[in-house]
Design a protein around this motif. Structure first.
Motif, PDB file in Angstrom:
ATOM      1  N   GLN A  95       0.838  -1.199   0.000  1.00 16.43           N
ATOM      2  CA  GLN A  95       0.000   0.000   0.000  1.00 16.43           C
ATOM      3  C   GLN A  95       0.876   1.254   0.000  1.00 16.43           C
ATOM      4  OE1 GLN A  95      -2.155   0.794   3.614  1.00 16.43           O
ATOM      5  NE2 GLN A  95      -3.825   1.783   2.528  1.00 16.43           N
ATOM      6  N   ALA A  96       1.970   1.235   0.766  1.00 16.38           N
ATOM      7  CA  ALA A  96       2.874   2.386   0.799  1.00 16.38           C
ATOM      8  C   ALA A  96       3.534   2.595  -0.557  1.00 16.38           C
ATOM      9  CB  ALA A  96       3.939   2.187   1.886  1.00 16.38           C
ATOM     10  N   VAL A  97       3.881   1.500  -1.239  1.00 14.26           N
ATOM     11  CA  VAL A  97       4.474   1.619  -2.576  1.00 14.26           C
ATOM     12  C   VAL A  97       3.490   2.271  -3.541  1.00 14.26           C
ATOM     13  CG1 VAL A  97       5.335   0.314  -4.552  1.00 14.26           C
ATOM     14  CG2 VAL A  97       6.049  -0.334  -2.243  1.00 14.26           C
ATOM     15  N   SER A  98       2.260   1.797  -3.544  1.00  8.23           N
ATOM     16  CA  SER A  98       1.257   2.361  -4.454  1.00  8.23           C
ATOM     17  C   SER A  98       0.934   3.806  -4.093  1.00  8.23           C
ATOM     18  CB  SER A  98      -0.018   1.507  -4.413  1.00  8.23           C
ATOM     19  OG  SER A  98       0.246   0.187  -4.840  1.00  8.23           O
ATOM     20  N   GLN A  99       0.896   4.108  -2.789  1.00  6.99           N
ATOM     21  CA  GLN A  99       0.615   5.478  -2.360  1.00  6.99           C
ATOM     22  C   GLN A  99       1.712   6.418  -2.825  1.00  6.99           C
ATOM     23  OE1 GLN A  99      -2.225   6.660  -0.635  1.00  6.99           O
ATOM     24  NE2 GLN A  99      -1.292   8.567  -1.341  1.00  6.99           N
ATOM     25  N   ARG A 100       2.967   5.960  -2.765  1.00  7.60           N
ATOM     26  CA  ARG A 100       4.085   6.793  -3.242  1.00  7.60           C
ATOM     27  C   ARG A 100       3.954   7.062  -4.731  1.00  7.60           C
ATOM     28  NH1 ARG A 100       8.688   5.286  -5.945  1.00  7.60           N
ATOM     29  NH2 ARG A 100      10.438   6.756  -5.842  1.00  7.60           N
ATOM     30  N   LEU A 101       3.646   6.015  -5.515  1.00  4.94           N
ATOM     31  CA  LEU A 101       3.514   6.195  -6.959  1.00  4.94           C
ATOM     32  C   LEU A 101       2.389   7.170  -7.291  1.00  4.94           C
ATOM     33  CD1 LEU A 101       3.995   2.495  -8.146  1.00  4.94           C
ATOM     34  CD2 LEU A 101       5.664   4.356  -8.241  1.00  4.94           C
ATOM     35  N   ALA A 145       9.900   9.575   1.753  1.00  5.67           N
ATOM     36  CA  ALA A 145      10.236   9.339   3.158  1.00  5.67           C
ATOM     37  C   ALA A 145       9.255   8.362   3.794  1.00  5.67           C
ATOM     38  CB  ALA A 145      10.253  10.665   3.918  1.00  5.67           C
ATOM     39  N   THR A 146       7.981   8.487   3.454  1.00  5.84           N
ATOM     40  CA  THR A 146       6.978   7.563   3.998  1.00  5.84           C
ATOM     41  C   THR A 146       7.249   6.140   3.558  1.00  5.84           C
ATOM     42  OG1 THR A 146       5.306   9.322   4.015  1.00  5.84           O
ATOM     43  CG2 THR A 146       4.510   7.045   4.098  1.00  5.84           C
ATOM     44  N   LEU A 147       7.647   5.961   2.302  1.00 14.63           N
ATOM     45  CA  LEU A 147       7.958   4.616   1.814  1.00 14.63           C
ATOM     46  C   LEU A 147       9.171   4.043   2.537  1.00 14.63           C
ATOM     47  CD1 LEU A 147       7.381   2.313  -0.153  1.00 14.63           C
ATOM     48  CD2 LEU A 147       8.870   3.459  -1.802  1.00 14.63           C
ATOM     49  N   ASN A 148      10.204   4.861   2.742  1.00 12.09           N
ATOM     50  CA  ASN A 148      11.376   4.378   3.467  1.00 12.09           C
ATOM     51  C   ASN A 148      11.017   4.001   4.904  1.00 12.09           C
ATOM     52  OD1 ASN A 148      13.134   4.701   1.299  1.00 12.09           O
ATOM     53  ND2 ASN A 148      13.599   6.819   1.819  1.00 12.09           N
ATOM     54  N   SER A 149      10.139   4.784   5.519  1.00 14.78           N
ATOM     55  CA  SER A 149       9.681   4.444   6.869  1.00 14.78           C
ATOM     56  C   SER A 149       8.916   3.128   6.867  1.00 14.78           C
ATOM     57  CB  SER A 149       8.803   5.578   7.414  1.00 14.78           C
ATOM     58  OG  SER A 149       8.291   5.245   8.685  1.00 14.78           O
ATOM     59  N   ALA A 150       8.076   2.926   5.842  1.00 11.50           N
ATOM     60  CA  ALA A 150       7.324   1.673   5.740  1.00 11.50           C
ATOM     61  C   ALA A 150       8.274   0.491   5.515  1.00 11.50           C
ATOM     62  CB  ALA A 150       6.310   1.763   4.598  1.00 11.50           C
ATOM     63  N   LEU A 151       9.360   0.721   4.776  1.00  6.93           N
ATOM     64  CA  LEU A 151      10.337  -0.350   4.546  1.00  6.93           C
ATOM     65  C   LEU A 151      11.016  -0.747   5.854  1.00  6.93           C
ATOM     66  CD1 LEU A 151      11.860  -2.161   2.553  1.00  6.93           C
ATOM     67  CD2 LEU A 151      13.475  -0.283   2.215  1.00  6.93           C
ATOM     68  N   GLN A 152      11.420   0.244   6.647  1.00  8.43           N
ATOM     69  CA  GLN A 152      12.034  -0.069   7.931  1.00  8.43           C
ATOM     70  C   GLN A 152      11.044  -0.766   8.860  1.00  8.43           C
ATOM     71  OE1 GLN A 152      13.686   3.597   9.408  1.00  8.43           O
ATOM     72  NE2 GLN A 152      15.558   3.372   8.206  1.00  8.43           N
ATOM     73  N   SER A 153       9.793  -0.315   8.813  1.00 18.19           N
ATOM     74  CA  SER A 153       8.768  -0.974   9.634  1.00 18.19           C
ATOM     75  C   SER A 153       8.589  -2.421   9.208  1.00 18.19           C
ATOM     76  CB  SER A 153       7.446  -0.206   9.506  1.00 18.19           C
ATOM     77  OG  SER A 153       6.401  -0.876  10.175  1.00 18.19           O
ATOM     78  N   LEU A 154       8.655  -2.669   7.903  1.00 13.34           N
ATOM     79  CA  LEU A 154       8.529  -4.050   7.420  1.00 13.34           C
ATOM     80  C   LEU A 154       9.670  -4.910   7.942  1.00 13.34           C
ATOM     81  CD1 LEU A 154       7.160  -6.162   5.611  1.00 13.34           C
ATOM     82  CD2 LEU A 154       8.583  -5.334   3.717  1.00 13.34           C
ATOM     83  N   MET A 155      10.885  -4.361   7.958  1.00 12.35           N
ATOM     84  CA  MET A 155      12.033  -5.115   8.504  1.00 12.35           C
ATOM     85  C   MET A 155      11.773  -5.520   9.949  1.00 12.35           C
ATOM     86  SD  MET A 155      15.228  -2.851   7.085  1.00 12.35           S
ATOM     87  CE  MET A 155      15.480  -2.519   5.347  1.00 12.35           C
ATOM     88  N   VAL A 156      11.301  -4.561  10.737  1.00 10.46           N
ATOM     89  CA  VAL A 156      11.083  -4.831  12.162  1.00 10.46           C
ATOM     90  C   VAL A 156       9.932  -5.821  12.351  1.00 10.46           C
ATOM     91  CG1 VAL A 156      10.421  -3.776  14.357  1.00 10.46           C
ATOM     92  CG2 VAL A 156      12.003  -2.586  12.830  1.00 10.46           C
ATOM     93  N   ARG A 157       8.835  -5.624  11.616  1.00 11.89           N
ATOM     94  CA  ARG A 157       7.679  -6.515  11.774  1.00 11.89           C
ATOM     95  C   ARG A 157       8.013  -7.941  11.332  1.00 11.89           C
ATOM     96  NH1 ARG A 157       3.758  -5.692   8.565  1.00 11.89           N
ATOM     97  NH2 ARG A 157       4.642  -4.091   7.197  1.00 11.89           N
ATOM     98  N   THR A 158       8.786  -8.057  10.251  1.00 12.49           N
ATOM     99  CA  THR A 158       9.164  -9.399   9.783  1.00 12.49           C
ATOM    100  C   THR A 158      10.071 -10.081  10.790  1.00 12.49           C
ATOM    101  OG1 THR A 158       9.003  -8.627   7.491  1.00 12.49           O
ATOM    102  CG2 THR A 158      10.165 -10.693   7.875  1.00 12.49           C
ATOM    103  N   ALA A 159      11.054  -9.326  11.290  1.00 15.46           N
ATOM    104  CA  ALA A 159      11.976  -9.912  12.276  1.00 15.46           C
ATOM    105  C   ALA A 159      11.231 -10.322  13.546  1.00 15.46           C
ATOM    106  CB  ALA A 159      13.087  -8.922  12.606  1.00 15.46           C
ATOM    107  N   ASN A 180      15.557  10.103  11.046  1.00 12.54           N
ATOM    108  CA  ASN A 180      14.372   9.251  11.137  1.00 12.54           C
ATOM    109  C   ASN A 180      13.392   9.589  10.023  1.00 12.54           C
ATOM    110  OD1 ASN A 180      11.393   8.982  12.350  1.00 12.54           O
ATOM    111  ND2 ASN A 180      12.684   7.342  13.139  1.00 12.54           N
ATOM    112  N   TRP A 181      12.933   8.545   9.301  1.00 12.81           N
ATOM    113  CA  TRP A 181      12.099   8.787   8.128  1.00 12.81           C
ATOM    114  C   TRP A 181      10.721   9.305   8.507  1.00 12.81           C
ATOM    115  CZ3 TRP A 181      14.285   9.668   3.873  1.00 12.81           C
ATOM    116  CH2 TRP A 181      15.448   8.977   3.477  1.00 12.81           C
ATOM    117  N   SER A 182      10.214   8.929   9.661  1.00 16.50           N
ATOM    118  CA  SER A 182       8.920   9.454  10.091  1.00 16.50           C
ATOM    119  C   SER A 182       9.011  10.956  10.353  1.00 16.50           C
ATOM    120  CB  SER A 182       8.447   8.729  11.350  1.00 16.50           C
ATOM    121  OG  SER A 182       8.223   7.358  11.079  1.00 16.50           O
TER     122      SER A 182
END
Length: 317
Positions: A14-20, A101-115, A226-228
């Motif tokens: 969703q963050a990827v599509s929102q950025r586009l 910046a929002t997409l980069n924040s979502a990417l970091q959040s994905l790293m943390v949530r996956t881990a 911080n991206w947020s």
């Protein structure tokens, strides 16, 4: 697992599509400053019929007339000065950077949530193994208590105590199994796949301490990187540009417009006993205009919208 999450996690996608979608605001705003060219064509056929015995001079009015007409116009418009459009473009650029910046924040959040989801499954597997081992140990104690009760070495209370310990361990095993299945499903939400087994950490997995070991230094880095926070800063910049955009309603606008016209006309007149053609005519027009629009009073709407933008800017800050 992380590579699969990059492709399947709905929050990140969703963050990827929102950025586009957001970044398209830049070319949309830029288009208002670039030349606008339009081609229009208006073909028509008009048939007029007359009745009566009207005369004109030495002739008689035609009983009917058919006119074939078409007009082709090529119009080009170019903005010379429009403060609002210039500022809108600047605001769109700031919004576009905020989307990055929002997409980069979502990417970091994905790293943390996956881990977190991955290690939760590993932790649950260890807890389940412990619960099973504990249940087996209490099962042996219960069997021993029953045998010793039969020969008079244990009381009935000791048997009941051993039974309660076993029942509690059995319940803990069921709870551990349920937690494991829930966390596996949580991982499936992120990756879109079910993993019955995951690779465990090696015995030599290094535990690295933060460097530097100073929380104030990490706070300072977070304020800068911080991206947020970056997203919020770009939102403030967008709100600041919106103030200028609304204020631009007080300023004049200037544009240049050029137009080329080609008009074709052909009349076919029907007289009582014959048909006459007037013959086609072609008209060509060229026009160049400078449009200057100076707003004088718009009911106070521009002032109110500017004040509203100022308050929204304060909210963003």
């Amino acid at each position: 697992v992380y590579q699969q999450a990059l492709c399947s996690d709905p929050i990140y996608q969703q963050a990827v599509s929102q950025r586009l979608a957001t970044k398209q605001g830049v070319p949309i705003s830029l288009s208002a400053l670039l030349p606008n060219i339009a081609l229009t064509a208006n073909p028509s056929v008009t048939r007029t019929s007359y009745s009566g015995s009207n005369t004109h001079g030495i002739g008689v009015f035609p009983l009917n007339n058919t006119q074939r007409y078409y007009e082709v116009a090529l119009t080009a418009t170019q903005t010379v000065f429009n403060y609002t459009q210039f500022v809108t473009l600047a605001g769109s650029i700031a919004t576009s950077k905020g989307a990055d910046a929002t997409l980069n924040s979502a990417l970091q959040s994905l790293m943390v949530r996956t881990a977190n989801a991955y290690f939760a499954v590993l932790r649950d597997e260890e807890n389940l193994d412990y619960s099973r081992a504990s249940k087996n140990a209490y099962a042996q104690q219960l069997d021993q208590a029953k045998e010793q009760y039969k020969v008079g070495l244990k009381t009935l209370t000791d048997v009941y105590t051993a039974q309660a310990s076993y029942d509690s361990a059995y319940a803990n095993e069921i709870a551990a199994q349920t937690t494991l299945e829930n966390d596996r499903e949580n991982l499936r939400v992120i990756t879109g796949r079910y993993y019955p087994r995951l690779s465990k950490l090696s015995e030599a997995f290094p535990l690295v301490s933060p460097n530097p070991e100073n929380i104030e230094e990490w706070v300072h880095r977070a304020q800068m990187q911080n991206w947020s926070i970056k997203t919020s800063q770009y939102a403030v910049e967008t709100a600041r540009q919106t103030i200028k955009q609304e204020f631009g309603g007080h300023l004049p606008t200037v544009s240049v417009q050029g137009q080329l016209d080609r008009i074709y006309t052909n009349n076919i007149n029907g007289y009582p006993n014959l048909v006459l053609r007037d013959g086609p005519t072609v008209q060509k027009d060229r026009q160049l205009m400078v449009n200057i629009n100076v707003p004088i009073f718009e009911g106070g709407g521009v002032t109110a919208q500017t004040n509203q933008a100022i308050y929204n800017y304060q909210i963003s800050q």
